[in-house]
Write a protein that holds these residues in place. Structure first.
Motif, PDB file in Angstrom:
ATOM      1  N   ALA A 192       0.833  -1.208   0.000  1.00 32.07           N
ATOM      2  CA  ALA A 192       0.000   0.000   0.000  1.00 32.07           C
ATOM      3  C   ALA A 192       0.865   1.255   0.000  1.00 32.07           C
ATOM      4  O   ALA A 192       0.608   2.205  -0.764  1.00 32.07           O
ATOM      5  CB  ALA A 192      -0.939  -0.006   1.201  1.00 32.07           C
ATOM      6  N   GLN A 249       1.053   4.187  -3.000  1.00 28.34           N
ATOM      7  CA  GLN A 249       0.837   5.612  -2.715  1.00 28.34           C
ATOM      8  C   GLN A 249       2.033   6.444  -3.160  1.00 28.34           C
ATOM      9  O   GLN A 249       1.871   7.537  -3.719  1.00 28.34           O
ATOM     10  CB  GLN A 249       0.586   5.814  -1.222  1.00 28.34           C
ATOM     11  CG  GLN A 249      -0.758   5.277  -0.741  1.00 28.34           C
ATOM     12  CD  GLN A 249      -0.955   5.505   0.746  1.00 28.34           C
ATOM     13  OE1 GLN A 249      -0.496   6.503   1.302  1.00 28.34           O
ATOM     14  NE2 GLN A 249      -1.630   4.583   1.412  1.00 28.34           N
ATOM     15  N   GLU A 286      -7.663  -9.271  -5.667  1.00 26.22           N
ATOM     16  CA  GLU A 286      -7.387  -8.527  -4.437  1.00 26.22           C
ATOM     17  C   GLU A 286      -6.277  -7.504  -4.666  1.00 26.22           C
ATOM     18  O   GLU A 286      -6.339  -6.372  -4.150  1.00 26.22           O
ATOM     19  CB  GLU A 286      -6.983  -9.507  -3.330  1.00 26.22           C
ATOM     20  CG  GLU A 286      -6.780  -8.842  -1.975  1.00 26.22           C
ATOM     21  CD  GLU A 286      -6.446  -9.844  -0.883  1.00 26.22           C
ATOM     22  OE1 GLU A 286      -6.056  -9.387   0.220  1.00 26.22           O
ATOM     23  OE2 GLU A 286      -6.560 -11.065  -1.121  1.00 26.22           O
ATOM     24  N   GLU A 342      -6.187   0.029  -6.953  1.00 29.85           N
ATOM     25  CA  GLU A 342      -7.163   1.073  -7.256  1.00 29.85           C
ATOM     26  C   GLU A 342      -7.484   1.911  -6.027  1.00 29.85           C
ATOM     27  O   GLU A 342      -7.673   3.129  -6.122  1.00 29.85           O
ATOM     28  CB  GLU A 342      -8.418   0.441  -7.846  1.00 29.85           C
ATOM     29  CG  GLU A 342      -8.174  -0.167  -9.226  1.00 29.85           C
ATOM     30  CD  GLU A 342      -9.391  -0.890  -9.782  1.00 29.85           C
ATOM     31  OE1 GLU A 342     -10.351  -1.116  -8.995  1.00 29.85           O
ATOM     32  OE2 GLU A 342      -9.391  -1.226 -10.979  1.00 29.85           O
ATOM     33  N   ARG A 343      -7.525   1.274  -4.872  1.00 30.29           N
ATOM     34  CA  ARG A 343      -7.823   2.010  -3.641  1.00 30.29           C
ATOM     35  C   ARG A 343      -6.677   2.952  -3.264  1.00 30.29           C
ATOM     36  O   ARG A 343      -6.903   4.123  -2.929  1.00 30.29           O
ATOM     37  CB  ARG A 343      -8.079   1.019  -2.508  1.00 30.29           C
ATOM     38  CG  ARG A 343      -8.429   1.697  -1.178  1.00 30.29           C
ATOM     39  CD  ARG A 343      -8.836   0.675  -0.140  1.00 30.29           C
ATOM     40  NE  ARG A 343      -7.751  -0.208   0.262  1.00 30.29           N
ATOM     41  CZ  ARG A 343      -7.675  -1.497  -0.043  1.00 30.29           C
ATOM     42  NH1 ARG A 343      -8.622  -2.082  -0.766  1.00 30.29           N
ATOM     43  NH2 ARG A 343      -6.651  -2.240   0.366  1.00 30.29           N
ATOM     44  N   GLU A 344      -5.443   2.474  -3.332  1.00 33.00           N
ATOM     45  CA  GLU A 344      -4.305   3.269  -2.875  1.00 33.00           C
ATOM     46  C   GLU A 344      -3.844   4.284  -3.913  1.00 33.00           C
ATOM     47  O   GLU A 344      -3.301   5.331  -3.558  1.00 33.00           O
ATOM     48  CB  GLU A 344      -3.136   2.352  -2.491  1.00 33.00           C
ATOM     49  CG  GLU A 344      -3.462   1.364  -1.380  1.00 33.00           C
ATOM     50  CD  GLU A 344      -3.863   2.037  -0.076  1.00 33.00           C
ATOM     51  OE1 GLU A 344      -3.445   3.182   0.157  1.00 33.00           O
ATOM     52  OE2 GLU A 344      -4.591   1.399   0.717  1.00 33.00           O
ATOM     53  N   GLY A 356      -5.814   6.030  -5.796  1.00 36.57           N
ATOM     54  CA  GLY A 356      -6.719   7.166  -5.682  1.00 36.57           C
ATOM     55  C   GLY A 356      -7.215   7.656  -7.033  1.00 36.57           C
ATOM     56  O   GLY A 356      -7.069   6.994  -8.064  1.00 36.57           O
ATOM     57  N   TRP A 409      -4.225  -1.085 -15.404  1.00 38.62           N
ATOM     58  CA  TRP A 409      -3.927  -2.320 -14.677  1.00 38.62           C
ATOM     59  C   TRP A 409      -3.538  -3.409 -15.659  1.00 38.62           C
ATOM     60  O   TRP A 409      -4.175  -3.589 -16.699  1.00 38.62           O
ATOM     61  CB  TRP A 409      -5.132  -2.767 -13.861  1.00 38.62           C
ATOM     62  CG  TRP A 409      -4.955  -4.079 -13.149  1.00 38.62           C
ATOM     63  CD1 TRP A 409      -5.515  -5.275 -13.478  1.00 38.62           C
ATOM     64  CD2 TRP A 409      -4.136  -4.308 -11.995  1.00 38.62           C
ATOM     65  NE1 TRP A 409      -5.100  -6.245 -12.598  1.00 38.62           N
ATOM     66  CE2 TRP A 409      -4.251  -5.676 -11.669  1.00 38.62           C
ATOM     67  CE3 TRP A 409      -3.329  -3.494 -11.206  1.00 38.62           C
ATOM     68  CZ2 TRP A 409      -3.588  -6.248 -10.599  1.00 38.62           C
ATOM     69  CZ3 TRP A 409      -2.657  -4.065 -10.126  1.00 38.62           C
ATOM     70  CH2 TRP A 409      -2.791  -5.423  -9.832  1.00 38.62           C
ATOM     71  N   ARG A 433      -5.583  -6.024  -7.485  1.00 37.57           N
ATOM     72  CA  ARG A 433      -6.138  -4.919  -8.276  1.00 37.57           C
ATOM     73  C   ARG A 433      -6.956  -3.974  -7.401  1.00 37.57           C
ATOM     74  O   ARG A 433      -6.848  -2.746  -7.544  1.00 37.57           O
ATOM     75  CB  ARG A 433      -7.002  -5.468  -9.412  1.00 37.57           C
ATOM     76  CG  ARG A 433      -7.606  -4.360 -10.276  1.00 37.57           C
ATOM     77  CD  ARG A 433      -8.294  -4.890 -11.506  1.00 37.57           C
ATOM     78  NE  ARG A 433      -8.694  -3.808 -12.378  1.00 37.57           N
ATOM     79  CZ  ARG A 433      -9.170  -3.966 -13.612  1.00 37.57           C
ATOM     80  NH1 ARG A 433      -9.294  -5.184 -14.118  1.00 37.57           N
ATOM     81  NH2 ARG A 433      -9.502  -2.915 -14.341  1.00 37.57           N
ATOM     82  N   ALA A 434      -7.747  -4.522  -6.508  1.00 38.72           N
ATOM     83  CA  ALA A 434      -8.545  -3.685  -5.607  1.00 38.72           C
ATOM     84  C   ALA A 434      -7.634  -2.833  -4.732  1.00 38.72           C
ATOM     85  O   ALA A 434      -7.912  -1.645  -4.485  1.00 38.72           O
ATOM     86  CB  ALA A 434      -9.456  -4.562  -4.754  1.00 38.72           C
ATOM     87  N   LEU A 435      -6.542  -3.425  -4.251  1.00 44.04           N
ATOM     88  CA  LEU A 435      -5.574  -2.677  -3.450  1.00 44.04           C
ATOM     89  C   LEU A 435      -4.979  -1.539  -4.263  1.00 44.04           C
ATOM     90  O   LEU A 435      -4.881  -0.395  -3.791  1.00 44.04           O
ATOM     91  CB  LEU A 435      -4.473  -3.616  -2.967  1.00 44.04           C
ATOM     92  CG  LEU A 435      -3.287  -2.979  -2.246  1.00 44.04           C
ATOM     93  CD1 LEU A 435      -3.728  -2.385  -0.916  1.00 44.04           C
ATOM     94  CD2 LEU A 435      -2.167  -4.000  -2.044  1.00 44.04           C
TER      95      LEU A 435
END
Length: 271
Positions: free
Chosen positions: A17, A21, A71, A77-79, A81, A88, A73-75
């Motif tokens: 993460a 970022q 999982e 996209e979330r981090e 922003g 991806w 990919r979700a990480l």
């Protein structure tokens, strides 16, 4: 010279993460696209008693691999922003080979440090040393816990080699934006290493630069470079990466290995 496409290696380790970022912050600064990359092989080395059982086990393992990639990919996209353009890329494949292949579309690849105490990144791990020797792109190695890179003060670890020259060239987008750049030569013979020429080259690109001869400590060049960088309040070290492959056995130089495993600052490396 600028950076248009940054790739970040995504796994499910504890430092992923922070790394995403950090890469997103660099992409925002350069108005670049950020691409997350992940690959996961299907584990198939399982003894079975019949072809039907083998197929069932393979299907289960394949589903697990796909879930891990989802999982990841979700990480990402979330981090990453919403402030940068993202993409991806993922596959059921060997992670190192897949990232080497995808990096043909990148200006910079962001990786995590792989020190003895940095934890297990899992089955999507990409060995940084092997990647450096093969990828043909600059690698930004990020230690765990670093979410932002200002790169306002940069240390260039200079040695008159092809790798160091490549690293200085690859780092120009960062160097030209820095407030201060220090060209550091470890050991005797800074003049013979051509540090003044490097400083003049960077100055020609508008870089505020100075040169610094550093003594060679018993603990090694990497320790001295890190000490100097901390003293100058730098947060980025630029250096060449040294090593070679022998039948897929990756042999790294001492300073390169020490930086990959122990750097507390971000390190931009080229081979």
């Amino acid at each position: 010279m600028t950076i248009c496409n940054i790739m970040v290696s995504v796994d499910l380790g504890a430092a992923a993460a922070d790394r995403i970022q950090l890469a997103a912050g660099i992409a925002e600064r350069f108005e670049a696209k950020l691409t997350g990359v992940a690959a996961r092989q299907v584990v198939t080395m399982i003894p079975v008693e019949s072809p039907d059982a083998s197929e069932r086990i393979f299907a289960i393992e394949e589903q697990r691999a796909r879930e891990d990639l989802a999982e990841a990919r979700a990480l990402f996209e979330r981090e990453a922003g919403m402030r940068v353009k993202t993409a991806w890329r993922s596959a059921l494949a060997e992670p190192l080979s897949y990232l080497i292949e995808q990096a043909r579309a990148a200006d910079l690849v962001v990786m995590g440090r792989r020190g003895p105490g940095d934890g297990d990144p899992g089955l999507m791990d990409v060995p940084v040393g092997a990647l450096l020797m093969e990828v043909g792109r600059p690698i930004l190695v990020a230690p765990p816990g670093i979410e932002r890179l200002a790169a306002s003060r940069i240390v260039v670890a200079w040695k008159d080699t092809r790798e160091a020259r490549r690293a200085v060239h690859d780092a120009l987008p960062f160097l030209t934006r820095a407030d201060r750049v220090h060209v550091a030569v470890v050991g005797a013979g800074a003049g013979q290493e051509g540090a003044a020429d490097v400083a003049a080259y960077l100055s020609g690109h508008g870089v505020h630069v100075s040169t610094h001869p550093l003594h060679q400590p018993e603990t090694g060049a990497a320790d001295e470079l890190r000490r100097f960088a901390r003293r100058e309040e730098a947060d980025l070290i630029v250096m060449g990466a040294y090593g070679h492959s022998r039948l897929r056995e990756w042999i790294l130089g001492g300073a390169t290995r020490d930086m990959l495993q122990g750097t507390s600052l971000c390190c931009l490396m080229s081979h």
